[in-house]
Design an enzyme around this catalytic site. Structure first.
Site, PDB file in Angstrom:
ATOM      1  N   ARG A 137       0.813  -1.234   0.000  1.00 25.08           N
ATOM      2  CA  ARG A 137       0.000   0.000   0.000  1.00 25.08           C
ATOM      3  C   ARG A 137       0.840   1.275   0.000  1.00 25.08           C
ATOM      4  NH1 ARG A 137      -2.835  -3.336   3.533  1.00 25.08           N
ATOM      5  NH2 ARG A 137      -4.686  -4.196   2.524  1.00 25.08           N
ATOM      6  N   LYS A 159       3.598  11.482 -11.449  1.00 25.31           N
ATOM      7  CA  LYS A 159       2.801  10.573 -12.288  1.00 25.31           C
ATOM      8  C   LYS A 159       3.582   9.276 -12.421  1.00 25.31           C
ATOM      9  CE  LYS A 159       0.026  13.604 -15.234  1.00 25.31           C
ATOM     10  NZ  LYS A 159      -0.229  14.036 -16.623  1.00 25.31           N
ATOM     11  N   GLU A 201      11.070  18.817 -24.726  1.00 27.21           N
ATOM     12  CA  GLU A 201      10.288  19.146 -23.518  1.00 27.21           C
ATOM     13  C   GLU A 201      10.850  20.413 -22.865  1.00 27.21           C
ATOM     14  OE1 GLU A 201       7.548  17.489 -22.897  1.00 27.21           O
ATOM     15  OE2 GLU A 201       7.848  15.606 -23.977  1.00 27.21           O
ATOM     16  N   LYS A 243       7.999  23.024 -14.072  1.00 25.99           N
ATOM     17  CA  LYS A 243       7.132  21.859 -13.841  1.00 25.99           C
ATOM     18  C   LYS A 243       6.651  21.837 -12.389  1.00 25.99           C
ATOM     19  CE  LYS A 243       5.836  17.282 -14.539  1.00 25.99           C
ATOM     20  NZ  LYS A 243       5.891  16.047 -15.265  1.00 25.99           N
ATOM     21  N   GLU A 253      -3.950  17.273 -12.103  1.00 26.79           N
ATOM     22  CA  GLU A 253      -4.348  17.663 -13.458  1.00 26.79           C
ATOM     23  C   GLU A 253      -5.851  17.857 -13.604  1.00 26.79           C
ATOM     24  OE1 GLU A 253      -2.054  15.817 -16.607  1.00 26.79           O
ATOM     25  OE2 GLU A 253      -3.630  16.240 -18.041  1.00 26.79           O
ATOM     26  N   ARG A 257      -2.417  21.799 -14.983  1.00 22.68           N
ATOM     27  CA  ARG A 257      -1.353  20.847 -15.333  1.00 22.68           C
ATOM     28  C   ARG A 257      -1.456  20.406 -16.800  1.00 22.68           C
ATOM     29  NH1 ARG A 257       1.339  16.049 -11.614  1.00 22.68           N
ATOM     30  NH2 ARG A 257       2.689  15.235 -13.256  1.00 22.68           N
ATOM     31  N   ASN A 261       0.799  19.529 -21.645  1.00 19.95           N
ATOM     32  CA  ASN A 261       0.546  18.730 -22.856  1.00 19.95           C
ATOM     33  C   ASN A 261       0.696  19.554 -24.130  1.00 19.95           C
ATOM     34  OD1 ASN A 261      -0.032  16.356 -21.446  1.00 19.95           O
ATOM     35  ND2 ASN A 261      -2.115  17.046 -21.041  1.00 19.95           N
ATOM     36  N   HIS A 264       1.238  18.049 -27.595  1.00 19.69           N
ATOM     37  CA  HIS A 264       0.951  16.620 -27.505  1.00 19.69           C
ATOM     38  C   HIS A 264      -0.263  16.201 -28.340  1.00 19.69           C
ATOM     39  CE1 HIS A 264       3.941  16.936 -24.430  1.00 19.69           C
ATOM     40  NE2 HIS A 264       3.833  15.678 -24.069  1.00 19.69           N
ATOM     41  N   HIS A 268       0.686  13.298 -30.522  1.00 16.02           N
ATOM     42  CA  HIS A 268       0.154  11.934 -30.350  1.00 16.02           C
ATOM     43  C   HIS A 268      -0.369  11.395 -31.672  1.00 16.02           C
ATOM     44  CE1 HIS A 268      -0.558  12.212 -25.714  1.00 16.02           C
ATOM     45  NE2 HIS A 268       0.654  11.790 -26.014  1.00 16.02           N
ATOM     46  N   HIS A 281       9.041  10.037 -28.578  1.00 12.38           N
ATOM     47  CA  HIS A 281       7.941  10.885 -28.117  1.00 12.38           C
ATOM     48  C   HIS A 281       8.284  12.369 -28.258  1.00 12.38           C
ATOM     49  CE1 HIS A 281       4.601  12.247 -25.711  1.00 12.38           C
ATOM     50  NE2 HIS A 281       5.435  12.824 -24.853  1.00 12.38           N
TER      51      HIS A 281
HETATM   52  P1  NAD Z   1      13.455   5.346 -21.675  1.00 12.00           P
HETATM   53  O1  NAD Z   1      13.304   5.243 -20.226  1.00 12.00           O
HETATM   54  O2  NAD Z   1      12.994   4.211 -22.506  1.00 12.00           O
HETATM   55  O3  NAD Z   1      14.986   5.649 -22.008  1.00 12.00           O
HETATM   56  C1  NAD Z   1      15.403   5.737 -23.352  1.00 12.00           C
HETATM   57  C2  NAD Z   1      16.595   4.812 -23.618  1.00 12.00           C
HETATM   58  O4  NAD Z   1      17.752   5.391 -23.044  1.00 12.00           O
HETATM   59  C3  NAD Z   1      16.466   3.443 -22.985  1.00 12.00           C
HETATM   60  O5  NAD Z   1      17.005   2.486 -23.848  1.00 12.00           O
HETATM   61  C4  NAD Z   1      17.321   3.564 -21.720  1.00 12.00           C
HETATM   62  O6  NAD Z   1      17.811   2.328 -21.255  1.00 12.00           O
HETATM   63  C5  NAD Z   1      18.429   4.426 -22.214  1.00 12.00           C
HETATM   64  N1  NAD Z   1      19.135   5.200 -21.201  1.00 12.00           N
HETATM   65  C6  NAD Z   1      18.631   5.794 -20.105  1.00 12.00           C
HETATM   66  N2  NAD Z   1      19.559   6.536 -19.509  1.00 12.00           N
HETATM   67  C7  NAD Z   1      20.690   6.395 -20.223  1.00 12.00           C
HETATM   68  C8  NAD Z   1      21.988   6.931 -20.119  1.00 12.00           C
HETATM   69  N3  NAD Z   1      22.290   7.830 -19.184  1.00 12.00           N
HETATM   70  N4  NAD Z   1      22.919   6.538 -21.009  1.00 12.00           N
HETATM   71  C9  NAD Z   1      22.602   5.684 -22.022  1.00 12.00           C
HETATM   72  N5  NAD Z   1      21.370   5.164 -22.196  1.00 12.00           N
HETATM   73  C10 NAD Z   1      20.434   5.521 -21.307  1.00 12.00           C
HETATM   74  O7  NAD Z   1      12.719   6.643 -22.271  1.00 12.00           O
HETATM   75  P2  NAD Z   1      12.463   8.100 -21.682  1.00 12.00           P
HETATM   76  O8  NAD Z   1      12.336   8.957 -22.866  1.00 12.00           O
HETATM   77  O9  NAD Z   1      13.403   8.452 -20.600  1.00 12.00           O
HETATM   78  O10 NAD Z   1      11.028   7.949 -20.980  1.00 12.00           O
HETATM   79  C11 NAD Z   1       9.888   7.637 -21.737  1.00 12.00           C
HETATM   80  C12 NAD Z   1       8.812   7.194 -20.765  1.00 12.00           C
HETATM   81  O11 NAD Z   1       8.521   8.257 -19.882  1.00 12.00           O
HETATM   82  C13 NAD Z   1       7.506   6.819 -21.444  1.00 12.00           C
HETATM   83  O12 NAD Z   1       7.065   5.603 -20.919  1.00 12.00           O
HETATM   84  C14 NAD Z   1       6.557   7.934 -21.050  1.00 12.00           C
HETATM   85  O13 NAD Z   1       5.226   7.498 -20.944  1.00 12.00           O
HETATM   86  C15 NAD Z   1       7.118   8.335 -19.718  1.00 12.00           C
HETATM   87  N6  NAD Z   1       6.799   9.717 -19.306  1.00 12.00           N
HETATM   88  C16 NAD Z   1       6.300   9.886 -18.076  1.00 12.00           C
HETATM   89  C17 NAD Z   1       6.007  11.156 -17.620  1.00 12.00           C
HETATM   90  C18 NAD Z   1       5.522  11.341 -16.232  1.00 12.00           C
HETATM   91  O14 NAD Z   1       5.137  12.465 -15.878  1.00 12.00           O
HETATM   92  N7  NAD Z   1       5.555  10.330 -15.395  1.00 12.00           N
HETATM   93  C19 NAD Z   1       6.234  12.265 -18.435  1.00 12.00           C
HETATM   94  C20 NAD Z   1       6.761  12.056 -19.702  1.00 12.00           C
HETATM   95  C21 NAD Z   1       7.041  10.757 -20.142  1.00 12.00           C
HETATM   96  N1  GLY Z   2       4.201  15.056 -18.498  1.00 14.06           N
HETATM   97  C1  GLY Z   2       3.021  15.732 -18.154  1.00 14.06           C
HETATM   98  C2  GLY Z   2       2.745  15.771 -16.694  1.00 14.06           C
HETATM   99  O1  GLY Z   2       3.540  15.358 -15.893  1.00 14.06           O
HETATM  100  O2  GLY Z   2       1.690  16.203 -16.320  1.00 14.06           O
END
Ligand code: NAD
Ligand code: GLY
Length: 380
Positions: A137, A159, A201, A243, A253, A257, A261, A264, A268, A281
Protein backbone atom coordinates in the site's frame (compact mmCIF):
# COMPACT_ATOMS: atom_id res chain seq x y z
CA UNK A 1 8.67 25.99 -5.07
CA UNK A 2 11.81 27.07 -3.27
CA UNK A 3 15.22 27.49 -4.82
CA UNK A 4 18.41 27.22 -2.86
CA UNK A 5 21.82 28.12 -4.28
CA UNK A 6 24.74 26.30 -2.76
CA UNK A 7 27.73 28.28 -1.65
CA UNK A 8 31.18 27.88 -3.19
CA UNK A 9 32.30 25.73 -0.25
CA UNK A 10 29.64 23.21 -1.16
CA UNK A 11 30.78 22.97 -4.79
CA UNK A 12 33.29 20.17 -4.87
CA UNK A 13 32.81 19.40 -8.57
CA UNK A 14 33.27 22.79 -10.26
CA UNK A 15 29.72 23.27 -11.53
CA UNK A 16 27.44 24.67 -8.85
CA UNK A 17 24.71 22.32 -7.72
CA UNK A 18 21.14 23.61 -7.48
CA UNK A 19 18.48 22.51 -5.05
CA UNK A 20 14.79 23.05 -5.62
CA UNK A 21 11.86 22.02 -3.46
CA UNK A 22 8.57 20.81 -4.85
CA UNK A 23 6.14 22.27 -2.33
CA UNK A 24 3.30 19.86 -1.66
CA UNK A 25 2.81 20.23 2.10
CA UNK A 26 3.89 17.13 4.00
CA UNK A 27 4.69 15.46 0.64
CA UNK A 28 7.19 18.15 -0.37
CA UNK A 29 10.53 16.93 -1.67
CA UNK A 30 13.90 18.23 -2.83
CA UNK A 31 15.37 18.06 -6.31
CA UNK A 32 19.16 18.16 -6.54
CA UNK A 33 20.55 19.15 -9.94
CA UNK A 34 24.25 19.08 -10.73
CA UNK A 35 27.06 17.56 -12.76
CA UNK A 36 28.84 14.48 -11.35
CA UNK A 37 26.64 14.31 -8.27
CA UNK A 38 25.61 10.66 -8.57
CA UNK A 39 28.08 9.74 -5.83
CA UNK A 40 26.20 12.09 -3.49
CA UNK A 41 22.93 10.15 -3.71
CA UNK A 42 23.42 8.48 -0.32
CA UNK A 43 24.07 11.85 1.35
CA UNK A 44 20.92 13.30 -0.27
CA UNK A 45 18.77 10.37 0.83
CA UNK A 46 20.08 10.61 4.38
CA UNK A 47 18.98 14.26 4.44
CA UNK A 48 15.38 13.22 3.80
CA UNK A 49 15.57 10.33 6.29
CA UNK A 50 15.10 7.80 3.51
CA UNK A 51 14.76 4.18 4.71
CA UNK A 52 18.03 2.26 4.86
CA UNK A 53 16.77 -0.94 3.23
CA UNK A 54 16.61 -0.19 -0.47
CA UNK A 55 15.91 -1.91 -3.78
CA UNK A 56 17.41 -0.09 -6.75
CA UNK A 57 15.23 -0.68 -9.82
CA UNK A 58 17.10 -0.23 -13.09
CA UNK A 59 17.69 -1.77 -16.51
CA UNK A 60 20.92 -3.36 -17.79
CA UNK A 61 21.77 -0.43 -20.11
CA UNK A 62 21.77 2.07 -17.27
CA UNK A 63 22.88 -0.18 -14.45
CA UNK A 64 26.09 -1.27 -16.16
CA UNK A 65 27.12 2.38 -16.49
CA UNK A 66 25.94 3.89 -13.21
CA UNK A 67 24.98 1.03 -10.91
CA UNK A 68 28.29 0.74 -9.13
CA UNK A 69 28.49 4.46 -8.32
CA UNK A 70 24.96 4.36 -6.94
CA UNK A 71 25.50 1.22 -4.86
CA UNK A 72 28.80 2.58 -3.49
CA UNK A 73 27.16 5.86 -2.58
CA UNK A 74 24.29 4.14 -0.78
CA UNK A 75 26.71 1.79 0.98
CA UNK A 76 28.91 4.69 2.10
CA UNK A 77 25.81 6.33 3.57
CA UNK A 78 25.14 3.22 5.66
CA UNK A 79 22.34 1.92 3.46
CA UNK A 80 21.75 -1.66 2.47
CA UNK A 81 20.83 -1.81 -1.21
CA UNK A 82 20.00 -4.66 -3.55
CA UNK A 83 19.16 -4.48 -7.23
CA UNK A 84 16.12 -5.39 -9.30
CA UNK A 85 16.71 -5.18 -13.04
CA UNK A 86 13.93 -4.98 -15.58
CA UNK A 87 14.38 -5.31 -19.35
CA UNK A 88 15.09 -2.15 -21.33
CA UNK A 89 12.35 -0.57 -23.44
CA UNK A 90 8.86 0.90 -23.47
CA UNK A 91 7.38 -2.49 -24.37
CA UNK A 92 8.40 -3.70 -20.89
CA UNK A 93 6.58 -0.91 -19.05
CA UNK A 94 3.75 -3.32 -18.41
CA UNK A 95 1.94 -5.33 -15.77
CA UNK A 96 4.05 -8.40 -16.44
CA UNK A 97 7.31 -6.57 -15.65
CA UNK A 98 5.68 -4.90 -12.68
CA UNK A 99 4.83 -8.32 -11.32
CA UNK A 100 8.48 -9.37 -11.52
CA UNK A 101 9.34 -6.35 -9.37
CA UNK A 102 6.74 -7.36 -6.77
CA UNK A 103 8.08 -10.94 -6.92
CA UNK A 104 11.61 -9.76 -6.20
CA UNK A 105 10.47 -7.49 -3.36
CA UNK A 106 8.48 -10.27 -1.72
CA UNK A 107 11.21 -12.87 -2.22
CA UNK A 108 13.77 -10.42 -0.81
CA UNK A 109 11.69 -9.87 2.34
CA UNK A 110 11.18 -6.15 1.73
CA UNK A 111 8.77 -4.65 4.24
CA UNK A 112 7.13 -1.31 4.98
CA UNK A 113 10.43 -0.01 6.35
CA UNK A 114 12.09 -0.34 2.96
CA UNK A 115 12.13 1.85 -0.15
CA UNK A 116 12.79 1.90 -3.90
CA UNK A 117 15.25 3.92 -5.94
CA UNK A 118 14.45 4.25 -9.66
CA UNK A 119 17.70 4.51 -11.66
CA UNK A 120 17.02 5.08 -15.35
CA UNK A 121 14.83 6.91 -17.85
CA UNK A 122 11.10 7.48 -17.80
CA UNK A 123 10.26 3.82 -18.30
CA UNK A 124 12.13 2.73 -15.17
CA UNK A 125 10.91 5.79 -13.22
CA UNK A 126 7.23 5.33 -14.09
CA UNK A 127 7.26 1.60 -13.39
CA UNK A 128 9.34 1.71 -10.19
CA UNK A 129 7.25 4.66 -8.97
CA UNK A 130 4.07 2.68 -9.47
CA UNK A 131 5.60 -0.36 -7.77
CA UNK A 132 6.43 1.90 -4.80
CA UNK A 133 2.92 3.38 -4.81
CA UNK A 134 1.30 -0.04 -4.61
CA UNK A 135 3.69 -2.43 -2.82
CA UNK A 136 2.38 -2.92 0.73
CA UNK A 137 0.00 0.00 0.00
CA UNK A 138 2.91 2.34 -0.59
CA UNK A 139 6.58 2.56 0.33
CA UNK A 140 8.87 5.58 -0.19
CA UNK A 141 10.83 5.99 -3.41
CA UNK A 142 13.39 8.27 -5.01
CA UNK A 143 13.97 9.14 -8.64
CA UNK A 144 17.44 9.09 -10.19
CA UNK A 145 16.60 10.03 -13.79
CA UNK A 146 19.26 9.40 -16.43
CA UNK A 147 17.62 10.61 -19.67
CA UNK A 148 17.02 14.28 -20.40
CA UNK A 149 13.28 13.62 -20.74
CA UNK A 150 13.12 12.00 -17.34
CA UNK A 151 15.25 14.74 -15.76
CA UNK A 152 13.02 17.58 -16.95
CA UNK A 153 9.66 15.87 -16.98
CA UNK A 154 8.81 12.37 -15.78
CA UNK A 155 10.81 12.28 -12.52
CA UNK A 156 9.08 15.41 -11.19
CA UNK A 157 5.38 15.60 -10.37
CA UNK A 158 4.44 12.12 -9.24
CA UNK A 159 2.80 10.57 -12.29
CA UNK A 160 3.62 6.87 -12.09
CA UNK A 161 2.27 3.93 -13.99
CA UNK A 162 2.48 1.26 -16.65
CA UNK A 163 0.94 0.69 -20.06
CA UNK A 164 -2.00 -1.63 -20.74
CA UNK A 165 -2.24 -3.51 -24.02
CA UNK A 166 -5.14 -1.20 -24.92
CA UNK A 167 -3.25 2.03 -24.31
CA UNK A 168 -0.29 3.90 -22.83
CA UNK A 169 -0.17 4.82 -19.13
CA UNK A 170 -3.70 3.52 -18.49
CA UNK A 171 -2.77 1.98 -15.12
CA UNK A 172 -1.15 4.32 -12.63
CA UNK A 173 -1.20 6.55 -9.59
CA UNK A 174 -0.18 10.02 -8.53
CA UNK A 175 2.57 9.22 -6.05
CA UNK A 176 5.34 11.68 -5.23
CA UNK A 177 8.96 10.63 -4.65
CA UNK A 178 10.87 11.61 -1.49
CA UNK A 179 13.82 12.91 -3.50
CA UNK A 180 14.81 13.55 -7.13
CA UNK A 181 18.52 13.32 -7.89
CA UNK A 182 19.55 14.72 -11.27
CA UNK A 183 23.10 14.26 -12.50
CA UNK A 184 23.44 15.82 -15.96
CA UNK A 185 26.77 14.02 -16.42
CA UNK A 186 24.80 10.81 -16.98
CA UNK A 187 23.52 12.34 -20.22
CA UNK A 188 26.97 11.96 -21.79
CA UNK A 189 26.23 8.31 -22.54
CA UNK A 190 22.74 9.00 -23.86
CA UNK A 191 22.25 8.48 -27.62
CA UNK A 192 22.05 11.85 -29.43
CA UNK A 193 18.50 11.19 -30.57
CA UNK A 194 17.32 10.60 -26.97
CA UNK A 195 19.05 13.79 -25.89
CA UNK A 196 17.33 15.80 -28.65
CA UNK A 197 13.97 14.26 -27.72
CA UNK A 198 14.41 15.53 -24.16
CA UNK A 199 15.28 19.02 -25.46
CA UNK A 200 11.79 19.18 -27.02
CA UNK A 201 10.29 19.15 -23.52
CA UNK A 202 12.77 21.82 -22.39
CA UNK A 203 11.73 24.10 -25.26
CA UNK A 204 8.10 23.38 -24.37
CA UNK A 205 8.56 24.96 -20.92
CA UNK A 206 9.92 28.13 -22.50
CA UNK A 207 7.08 28.40 -24.98
CA UNK A 208 4.28 27.86 -22.44
CA UNK A 209 5.64 29.77 -19.44
CA UNK A 210 8.83 31.75 -19.86
CA UNK A 211 9.89 33.94 -22.79
CA UNK A 212 13.24 34.75 -21.15
CA UNK A 213 14.04 31.08 -20.75
CA UNK A 214 13.13 30.48 -24.40
CA UNK A 215 15.56 33.24 -25.43
CA UNK A 216 18.28 31.78 -23.18
CA UNK A 217 17.83 28.41 -24.85
CA UNK A 218 18.21 30.02 -28.26
CA UNK A 219 21.36 31.82 -27.11
CA UNK A 220 22.93 28.78 -25.47
CA UNK A 221 21.83 26.15 -27.97
CA UNK A 222 25.38 25.24 -29.05
CA UNK A 223 26.52 24.92 -25.43
CA UNK A 224 23.51 22.71 -24.79
CA UNK A 225 24.23 20.53 -27.81
CA UNK A 226 27.81 20.16 -26.61
CA UNK A 227 26.40 19.24 -23.19
CA UNK A 228 28.30 21.94 -21.37
CA UNK A 229 27.49 21.12 -17.73
CA UNK A 230 26.74 24.68 -16.58
CA UNK A 231 24.33 25.26 -19.49
CA UNK A 232 22.65 21.92 -18.95
CA UNK A 233 22.24 22.40 -15.21
CA UNK A 234 20.62 25.80 -15.85
CA UNK A 235 18.25 24.43 -18.50
CA UNK A 236 17.26 21.41 -16.41
CA UNK A 237 16.83 23.57 -13.32
CA UNK A 238 14.49 26.07 -15.02
CA UNK A 239 12.52 23.22 -16.60
CA UNK A 240 12.08 21.52 -13.22
CA UNK A 241 11.13 24.85 -11.62
CA UNK A 242 8.38 25.42 -14.16
CA UNK A 243 7.13 21.86 -13.84
CA UNK A 244 7.18 22.11 -10.03
CA UNK A 245 5.22 25.39 -10.13
CA UNK A 246 2.54 23.83 -12.30
CA UNK A 247 2.35 20.66 -10.21
CA UNK A 248 2.13 22.66 -6.99
CA UNK A 249 -0.94 24.49 -8.36
CA UNK A 250 -2.65 21.45 -9.84
CA UNK A 251 -1.11 18.17 -8.72
CA UNK A 252 -3.82 15.89 -10.12
CA UNK A 253 -4.35 17.66 -13.46
CA UNK A 254 -7.82 19.02 -12.90
CA UNK A 255 -6.94 22.14 -14.91
CA UNK A 256 -3.58 23.94 -15.18
CA UNK A 257 -1.35 20.85 -15.33
CA UNK A 258 -2.86 20.11 -18.76
CA UNK A 259 -0.72 22.93 -20.19
CA UNK A 260 2.21 20.52 -19.95
CA UNK A 261 0.55 18.73 -22.86
CA UNK A 262 1.49 21.57 -25.24
CA UNK A 263 2.39 19.96 -28.57
CA UNK A 264 0.95 16.62 -27.50
CA UNK A 265 -2.41 16.74 -29.37
CA UNK A 266 -0.89 16.72 -32.84
CA UNK A 267 2.22 14.93 -31.49
CA UNK A 268 0.15 11.93 -30.35
CA UNK A 269 -1.50 11.84 -33.77
CA UNK A 270 1.97 11.74 -35.40
CA UNK A 271 2.97 8.86 -33.08
CA UNK A 272 -0.26 6.95 -33.68
CA UNK A 273 -0.25 7.31 -37.45
CA UNK A 274 3.46 6.56 -37.86
CA UNK A 275 3.30 3.53 -35.60
CA UNK A 276 4.89 3.67 -32.15
CA UNK A 277 8.66 3.50 -32.42
CA UNK A 278 9.07 5.50 -35.63
CA UNK A 279 9.36 8.80 -33.75
CA UNK A 280 10.66 9.27 -30.21
CA UNK A 281 7.94 10.88 -28.12
CA UNK A 282 9.90 14.15 -27.91
CA UNK A 283 10.35 14.22 -31.68
CA UNK A 284 6.60 13.87 -32.19
CA UNK A 285 6.05 16.60 -29.58
CA UNK A 286 8.44 18.88 -31.50
CA UNK A 287 6.32 18.45 -34.63
CA UNK A 288 3.21 18.89 -32.47
CA UNK A 289 4.54 22.15 -31.02
CA UNK A 290 4.94 23.62 -34.50
CA UNK A 291 1.38 22.46 -35.28
CA UNK A 292 0.13 24.11 -32.09
CA UNK A 293 2.01 27.33 -32.89
CA UNK A 294 0.53 27.39 -36.39
CA UNK A 295 -2.92 26.81 -34.89
CA UNK A 296 -2.30 29.70 -32.46
CA UNK A 297 -1.30 31.91 -35.33
CA UNK A 298 -4.35 30.94 -37.30
CA UNK A 299 -6.51 32.01 -34.31
CA UNK A 300 -4.60 35.27 -33.88
CA UNK A 301 -2.82 34.23 -30.66
CA UNK A 302 0.73 34.52 -31.95
CA UNK A 303 2.64 35.92 -34.91
CA UNK A 304 4.32 34.22 -37.85
CA UNK A 305 7.67 35.31 -36.33
CA UNK A 306 6.81 33.42 -33.13
CA UNK A 307 6.09 30.28 -35.15
CA UNK A 308 9.36 30.62 -37.01
CA UNK A 309 11.33 31.20 -33.80
CA UNK A 310 9.87 28.05 -32.25
CA UNK A 311 10.46 26.04 -35.42
CA UNK A 312 14.03 27.31 -35.80
CA UNK A 313 15.02 26.59 -32.20
CA UNK A 314 13.67 23.04 -32.47
CA UNK A 315 15.51 22.54 -35.77
CA UNK A 316 18.74 23.88 -34.25
CA UNK A 317 18.32 21.35 -31.45
CA UNK A 318 18.19 18.58 -34.05
CA UNK A 319 14.49 17.89 -33.82
CA UNK A 320 12.09 17.21 -36.70
CA UNK A 321 9.60 20.00 -37.40
CA UNK A 322 7.64 18.88 -40.45
CA UNK A 323 4.63 16.58 -40.32
CA UNK A 324 4.83 13.13 -41.88
CA UNK A 325 2.68 13.10 -45.03
CA UNK A 326 -0.66 11.79 -43.74
CA UNK A 327 -3.93 13.27 -44.95
CA UNK A 328 -5.91 15.89 -43.06
CA UNK A 329 -8.61 13.26 -42.51
CA UNK A 330 -6.12 10.83 -40.99
CA UNK A 331 -4.76 13.50 -38.63
CA UNK A 332 -8.27 14.57 -37.58
CA UNK A 333 -9.27 10.99 -36.88
CA UNK A 334 -6.12 10.35 -34.86
CA UNK A 335 -6.65 13.55 -32.84
CA UNK A 336 -10.30 12.66 -32.25
CA UNK A 337 -9.08 9.69 -30.25
CA UNK A 338 -6.81 11.92 -28.18
CA UNK A 339 -7.58 11.85 -24.46
CA UNK A 340 -7.76 15.64 -24.34
CA UNK A 341 -11.11 15.60 -26.18
CA UNK A 342 -13.67 16.59 -23.52
CA UNK A 343 -17.40 16.16 -24.13
CA UNK A 344 -16.82 15.80 -27.87
CA UNK A 345 -14.96 19.12 -28.15
CA UNK A 346 -11.26 19.09 -29.07
CA UNK A 347 -9.23 21.11 -26.54
CA UNK A 348 -5.70 22.18 -27.31
CA UNK A 349 -2.99 24.00 -25.46
CA UNK A 350 -2.17 27.03 -27.61
CA UNK A 351 0.73 29.42 -27.10
CA UNK A 352 0.02 33.14 -26.71
CA UNK A 353 3.09 34.64 -28.27
CA UNK A 354 6.05 32.89 -26.67
CA UNK A 355 6.05 32.45 -22.89
CA UNK A 356 2.33 32.10 -22.23
CA UNK A 357 -0.42 29.71 -23.23
CA UNK A 358 -4.09 28.85 -22.81
CA UNK A 359 -6.19 25.72 -23.00
CA UNK A 360 -8.54 26.45 -25.87
CA UNK A 361 -11.63 24.70 -27.22
CA UNK A 362 -11.48 24.08 -30.94
CA UNK A 363 -15.04 24.09 -32.30
CA UNK A 364 -13.98 23.50 -35.91
CA UNK A 365 -10.84 21.33 -35.98
CA UNK A 366 -11.24 20.58 -39.69
CA UNK A 367 -10.91 24.21 -40.78
CA UNK A 368 -8.16 24.89 -38.25
CA UNK A 369 -5.99 21.96 -39.26
CA UNK A 370 -6.58 22.53 -42.96
CA UNK A 371 -5.06 25.98 -42.35
CA UNK A 372 -2.29 24.52 -40.21
CA UNK A 373 -1.21 22.00 -42.84
CA UNK A 374 -1.35 24.52 -45.66
CA UNK A 375 0.51 27.20 -43.64
CA UNK A 376 3.11 24.59 -42.74
CA UNK A 377 4.01 24.29 -46.42
CA UNK A 378 4.46 28.04 -46.66
CA UNK A 379 6.95 27.98 -43.75
CA UNK A 380 9.42 25.91 -45.74
P1 NAD B 1 13.45 5.35 -21.67
O1 NAD B 1 13.30 5.24 -20.23
O2 NAD B 1 12.99 4.21 -22.51
O3 NAD B 1 14.99 5.65 -22.01
C1 NAD B 1 15.40 5.74 -23.35
C2 NAD B 1 16.60 4.81 -23.62
O4 NAD B 1 17.75 5.39 -23.04
C3 NAD B 1 16.47 3.44 -22.98
O5 NAD B 1 17.00 2.49 -23.85
C4 NAD B 1 17.32 3.56 -21.72
O6 NAD B 1 17.81 2.33 -21.25
C5 NAD B 1 18.43 4.43 -22.21
N1 NAD B 1 19.14 5.20 -21.20
C6 NAD B 1 18.63 5.79 -20.11
N2 NAD B 1 19.56 6.54 -19.51
C7 NAD B 1 20.69 6.39 -20.22
C8 NAD B 1 21.99 6.93 -20.12
N3 NAD B 1 22.29 7.83 -19.18
N4 NAD B 1 22.92 6.54 -21.01
C9 NAD B 1 22.60 5.68 -22.02
N5 NAD B 1 21.37 5.16 -22.20
C10 NAD B 1 20.43 5.52 -21.31
O7 NAD B 1 12.72 6.64 -22.27
P2 NAD B 1 12.46 8.10 -21.68
O8 NAD B 1 12.34 8.96 -22.87
O9 NAD B 1 13.40 8.45 -20.60
O10 NAD B 1 11.03 7.95 -20.98
C11 NAD B 1 9.89 7.64 -21.74
C12 NAD B 1 8.81 7.19 -20.77
O11 NAD B 1 8.52 8.26 -19.88
C13 NAD B 1 7.51 6.82 -21.44
O12 NAD B 1 7.07 5.60 -20.92
C14 NAD B 1 6.56 7.93 -21.05
O13 NAD B 1 5.23 7.50 -20.94
C15 NAD B 1 7.12 8.34 -19.72
N6 NAD B 1 6.80 9.72 -19.31
C16 NAD B 1 6.30 9.89 -18.08
C17 NAD B 1 6.01 11.16 -17.62
C18 NAD B 1 5.52 11.34 -16.23
O14 NAD B 1 5.14 12.46 -15.88
N7 NAD B 1 5.55 10.33 -15.39
C19 NAD B 1 6.23 12.26 -18.44
C20 NAD B 1 6.76 12.06 -19.70
C21 NAD B 1 7.04 10.76 -20.14
N1 GLY C 1 4.20 15.06 -18.50
C1 GLY C 1 3.02 15.73 -18.15
C2 GLY C 1 2.74 15.77 -16.69
O1 GLY C 1 3.54 15.36 -15.89
O2 GLY C 1 1.69 16.20 -16.32
Amino acid sequence: MVEEQLTAVQRPFGVSMKKLTVGLGDRSYPIWIGADILARLGEALREVSFPKRIAVVSNPTVFERYGETVLDSLGNAGMNASVITIPDGESHKDLQTLETVYDALIAGGFDRGSALVALGGGVVGDLAGFAAATFLRGIPFAQVPTTLLSQVDSSVGGKTGVNHRLGKNLIGAFYQPMHVHIDVATLRSLPAREFAAGMAEVVKYGVIRDREFFDQLATSRDRLLQQEPEALVEAVKRSCQIKADVVESDEKESSLRAILNFGHTFGHAVETLSGYGEFRHGEAVAIGMVAAALASRSLGLCSREDVLEIRDLLTALQLPTTPPPFSLEAYLKAMGRDKKVKGGMLRMVLNRGIGDCAITEIPDPETLFRNVLSEWNSLL
